[in-house]
Scaffold this motif. Structure first.
Motif, PDB file in Angstrom:
ATOM      1  N   ALA A 188     -69.233  -0.948  52.140  1.00 26.29           N
ATOM      2  CA  ALA A 188     -69.031   0.230  52.985  1.00 26.29           C
ATOM      3  C   ALA A 188     -67.563   0.607  53.133  1.00 26.29           C
ATOM      4  N   MET A 189     -66.661  -0.233  52.607  1.00 26.08           N
ATOM      5  CA  MET A 189     -65.215  -0.036  52.820  1.00 26.08           C
ATOM      6  C   MET A 189     -64.900  -0.046  54.319  1.00 26.08           C
ATOM      7  N   ALA A 190     -65.593  -0.913  55.056  1.00 28.18           N
ATOM      8  CA  ALA A 190     -65.509  -0.880  56.517  1.00 28.18           C
ATOM      9  C   ALA A 190     -64.172  -1.384  57.049  1.00 28.18           C
ATOM     10  N   VAL A 191     -63.593  -2.392  56.392  1.00 27.73           N
ATOM     11  CA  VAL A 191     -62.339  -2.963  56.904  1.00 27.73           C
ATOM     12  C   VAL A 191     -61.209  -1.937  56.817  1.00 27.73           C
ATOM     13  N   ARG A 192     -61.120  -1.262  55.674  1.00 27.21           N
ATOM     14  CA  ARG A 192     -60.061  -0.251  55.531  1.00 27.21           C
ATOM     15  C   ARG A 192     -60.336   0.950  56.440  1.00 27.21           C
ATOM     16  N   THR A 193     -61.624   1.283  56.615  1.00 27.33           N
ATOM     17  CA  THR A 193     -61.981   2.360  57.540  1.00 27.33           C
ATOM     18  C   THR A 193     -61.560   2.004  58.958  1.00 27.33           C
ATOM     19  N   TRP A 194     -61.802   0.763  59.344  1.00 27.37           N
ATOM     20  CA  TRP A 194     -61.385   0.267  60.667  1.00 27.37           C
ATOM     21  C   TRP A 194     -59.862   0.374  60.818  1.00 27.37           C
ATOM     22  N   GLY A 200     -54.951   5.865  63.594  1.00 35.94           N
ATOM     23  CA  GLY A 200     -55.039   7.284  63.926  1.00 35.94           C
ATOM     24  C   GLY A 200     -55.223   8.197  62.726  1.00 35.94           C
ATOM     25  N   GLU A 201     -55.424   7.606  61.542  1.00 37.50           N
ATOM     26  CA  GLU A 201     -55.607   8.420  60.324  1.00 37.50           C
ATOM     27  C   GLU A 201     -57.110   8.641  60.116  1.00 37.50           C
ATOM     28  N   PHE A 202     -57.702   9.469  60.971  1.00 36.60           N
ATOM     29  CA  PHE A 202     -59.158   9.628  60.993  1.00 36.60           C
ATOM     30  C   PHE A 202     -59.700  10.330  59.748  1.00 36.60           C
ATOM     31  N   ASP A 203     -58.937  11.250  59.179  1.00 36.02           N
ATOM     32  CA  ASP A 203     -59.397  11.939  57.971  1.00 36.02           C
ATOM     33  C   ASP A 203     -59.552  10.962  56.808  1.00 36.02           C
ATOM     34  N   LYS A 204     -58.588  10.053  56.643  1.00 41.60           N
ATOM     35  CA  LYS A 204     -58.671   9.053  55.577  1.00 41.60           C
ATOM     36  C   LYS A 204     -59.863   8.121  55.792  1.00 41.60           C
ATOM     37  N   ALA A 205     -60.076   7.759  57.063  1.00 38.79           N
ATOM     38  CA  ALA A 205     -61.199   6.866  57.384  1.00 38.79           C
ATOM     39  C   ALA A 205     -62.528   7.488  56.982  1.00 38.79           C
ATOM     40  N   TRP A 211     -71.101   6.107  53.404  1.00 32.44           N
ATOM     41  CA  TRP A 211     -72.082   6.342  54.468  1.00 32.44           C
ATOM     42  C   TRP A 211     -73.314   5.458  54.314  1.00 32.44           C
ATOM     43  N   GLN A 212     -73.811   5.361  53.086  1.00 30.57           N
ATOM     44  CA  GLN A 212     -75.060   4.634  52.843  1.00 30.57           C
ATOM     45  C   GLN A 212     -74.965   3.184  53.338  1.00 30.57           C
ATOM     46  N   TRP A 213     -73.880   2.511  53.017  1.00 30.97           N
ATOM     47  CA  TRP A 213     -73.718   1.114  53.421  1.00 30.97           C
ATOM     48  C   TRP A 213     -73.223   0.996  54.855  1.00 30.97           C
ATOM     49  N   PHE A 214     -72.399   1.928  55.289  1.00 31.63           N
ATOM     50  CA  PHE A 214     -71.821   1.826  56.630  1.00 31.63           C
ATOM     51  C   PHE A 214     -72.896   1.867  57.723  1.00 31.63           C
ATOM     52  N   VAL A 341     -68.487  13.565  61.503  1.00 34.53           N
ATOM     53  CA  VAL A 341     -68.103  14.974  61.653  1.00 34.53           C
ATOM     54  C   VAL A 341     -67.239  15.194  62.895  1.00 34.53           C
ATOM     55  N   TRP A 342     -67.132  14.183  63.768  1.00 33.44           N
ATOM     56  CA  TRP A 342     -66.269  14.302  64.946  1.00 33.44           C
ATOM     57  C   TRP A 342     -64.887  13.744  64.636  1.00 33.44           C
ATOM     58  N   HIS A 343     -63.923  14.134  65.446  1.00 34.54           N
ATOM     59  CA  HIS A 343     -62.519  13.885  65.124  1.00 34.54           C
ATOM     60  C   HIS A 343     -62.159  12.403  65.030  1.00 34.54           C
ATOM     61  N   TRP A 344     -62.652  11.571  65.902  1.00 35.87           N
ATOM     62  CA  TRP A 344     -62.205  10.171  65.934  1.00 35.87           C
ATOM     63  C   TRP A 344     -62.823   9.295  64.858  1.00 35.87           C
ATOM     64  N   GLY A 345     -63.761   9.791  64.114  1.00 33.48           N
ATOM     65  CA  GLY A 345     -64.325   9.036  63.000  1.00 33.48           C
ATOM     66  C   GLY A 345     -65.420   8.061  63.416  1.00 33.48           C
ATOM     67  N   PRO A 346     -66.102   7.458  62.417  1.00 34.86           N
ATOM     68  CA  PRO A 346     -67.284   6.631  62.699  1.00 34.86           C
ATOM     69  C   PRO A 346     -66.987   5.320  63.411  1.00 34.86           C
ATOM     70  N   ILE A 347     -65.832   4.712  63.192  1.00 39.71           N
ATOM     71  CA  ILE A 347     -65.524   3.428  63.825  1.00 39.71           C
ATOM     72  C   ILE A 347     -65.370   3.587  65.335  1.00 39.71           C
ATOM     73  N   ILE A 348     -64.510   4.525  65.742  1.00 36.66           N
ATOM     74  CA  ILE A 348     -64.255   4.714  67.175  1.00 36.66           C
ATOM     75  C   ILE A 348     -65.528   5.143  67.896  1.00 36.66           C
TER      76      ILE A 348
END
Length: 413
Positions: A188-194, A200-205, A211-214, A341-348
């Motif tokens: 899921a690339m979860a660690v780098r997304t975290w 604060g780089e939400f677009d990159k996250a 999505w499928q694995w996350f 689709v929200w600003h803070w991204g899936p992790i937050i």
């Protein structure tokens, strides 16, 4: 006195209460059927793992990861929730999705059915008074049934799923969950997304995450925390059951003859259920106190209050964390989906959903139960030991009671 005279597992029961091996600890503990069905609905295999049917759970979890991924079901669900229905239809593989439905329904039905059967098996094991072997020593490991803190297990799984299971002496389950968590996080690339989320780089996250694995992660994370808590609680209860049986068999074998002599003193001490009870009895026997003059009486639990958090000292097997963890699972999944689709991204948003869902689920559970609640369960003495010994051994005996963590004692007049 030879300890083996009171061996509590020298016969093979028809209905076992539990099993201790180097691979882990498992018990035939009555679980609520609808809770096991709920966990199977959240993630096939979770309901069976909640019941202690780990092999079934492993098979269904692997099936879920493979078939869900090949059908792109998580992606279709995510697109549906954010209103992109055409994309959801386009991405789903109906050949694999059709295979998914029957096994998904079966996992819910079978976990409910198994919970009912396990309740029956638990009742029959109580009627039979089935013994439990309290330890297992193998070339690879040593596993001893002992009291542990359920909250500590949850905290370790909060940091990394699987660690709480290892803390609870479930080596095989902990290894599986830990490896499974690492694999899904990698895909899921979860660690780098975290990392990008907290920088604060939400677009990159949002760009790099799969999505499928996350979308597997919220359910996995919440269940790992919950299962670690439940498993340690049930192991503590199994310890109590085994020790109560041992003390009762010991009393029956010895006959506990009553003596009244002028040069003797009677001391009554109280203990929590722990290995120190049996160590203290052994110390007293080594001092020369006749075994029949050491009477150990386990108390019946009359506390019917529901506790939000069980502890190492007082485990009643019931809490209101079931609803709280269900809420955490649901809202962490929703937070992860809408976080794309929200600003803070899936992790937050996933973490916000986890915490908010936990609080909401806890409030709902408290409203539904309508019972007088205590946040933490209280320490209570669970074993009374009545010792009759020579007056010359009085001071030595008191030192033993203090060193073996007796909660109190009284010298009878």
């Amino acid at each position: 006195m030879p300890h083996q005279k009171f061996e509590s597992a020298n016969i093979k029961p028809r209905y076992s209460k539990g099993e201790i091996s180097v691979w882990g600890i498992n018990s035939v503990y009555p679980r609520t059927p609808w809770i096991s069905a709920w966990w199977s609905a959240a993630f096939p295999g979770f309901g069976h793992m909640f019941l202690g049917k780990y092999l079934h759970g492993f098979i269904l979890i692997i099936w879920e990861l493979v078939v869900n991924n090949l059908s792109h079901l998580n992606m279709a669900i995510a697109f549906s929730f954010i209103g992109r229905f055409e994309e959801a239809k386009a991405i789903i593989n109906m050949d694999w999705a059709m295979l998914y439905i029957a096994v998904y329904i079966y996992s819910i039905w079978d976990s409910y059915r198994c919970a009912v059967e396990i309740k029956k098996a638990h009742l029959l094991s109580e009627i039979e008074d089935a013994p439990v072997t309290p330890s297992d020593v193998n070339y690879f490991d040593i596993n001893v049934l002992d009291k542990k803190n359920p909250l500590v297990g949850s905290i370790w799984s909060f940091f990394t799923p699987g660690l709480g299971q290892l803390y609870g002496s479930n080596t095989l389950v902990g290894t599986f969950i830990l490896a499974w968590w690492i694999f899904v996080c990698y895909k899921a690339m979860a660690v780098r997304t975290w990392l990008y989320s907290f920088l604060g780089e939400f677009d990159k996250a949002t760009e790099i995450v799969d999505w499928q694995w996350f979308l597997f992660l919220p359910s996995m994370y919440a269940f790992s925390i919950y299962q670690a808590y439940v498993a340690v609680t049930e192991n503590n209860t199994l310890f109590d059951i085994e020790q109560i049986r041992y003390l009762r068999v010991r009393a029956e074998n010895l006959g506990q003859l009553s003596k009244n002599e002028n040069n003797t003193v009677q001391i009554i001490a109280t203990f929590d259920h722990s290995s120190f009870v049996e160590i203290a009895i052994h110390d007293m026997e080594k001092m020369g106190i006749p075994p029949e003059d050491i009477i150990a009486l386990p108390l019946e639990n009359l506390d019917s209050q529901t506790h939000i958090i069980d502890s190492i000292h007082r485990v009643d097997g019931t809490s209101v964390l079931d609803g709280a963890m269900m809420g955490a699972t649901i809202f962490s999944v929703l937070g992860g989906i809408y976080g794309f689709v929200w600003h803070w991204g899936p992790i937050i948003w996933g973490l916000i959903g986890l915490i908010g869902g936990f609080i909401l689920g806890l409030i709902i559970e408290l409203v539904i139960t309508k019972k007088k609640l205590k946040v933490f369960s209280t320490r209570k003495s669970e074993v009374i030991i009545d010792i009759t010994c020579n007056t010359s051994l009085q001071n030595q005996l008191i030192k033993v009671l203090k060193s073996r963590r007796a909660t109190g004692f009284v010298i009878m007049p």
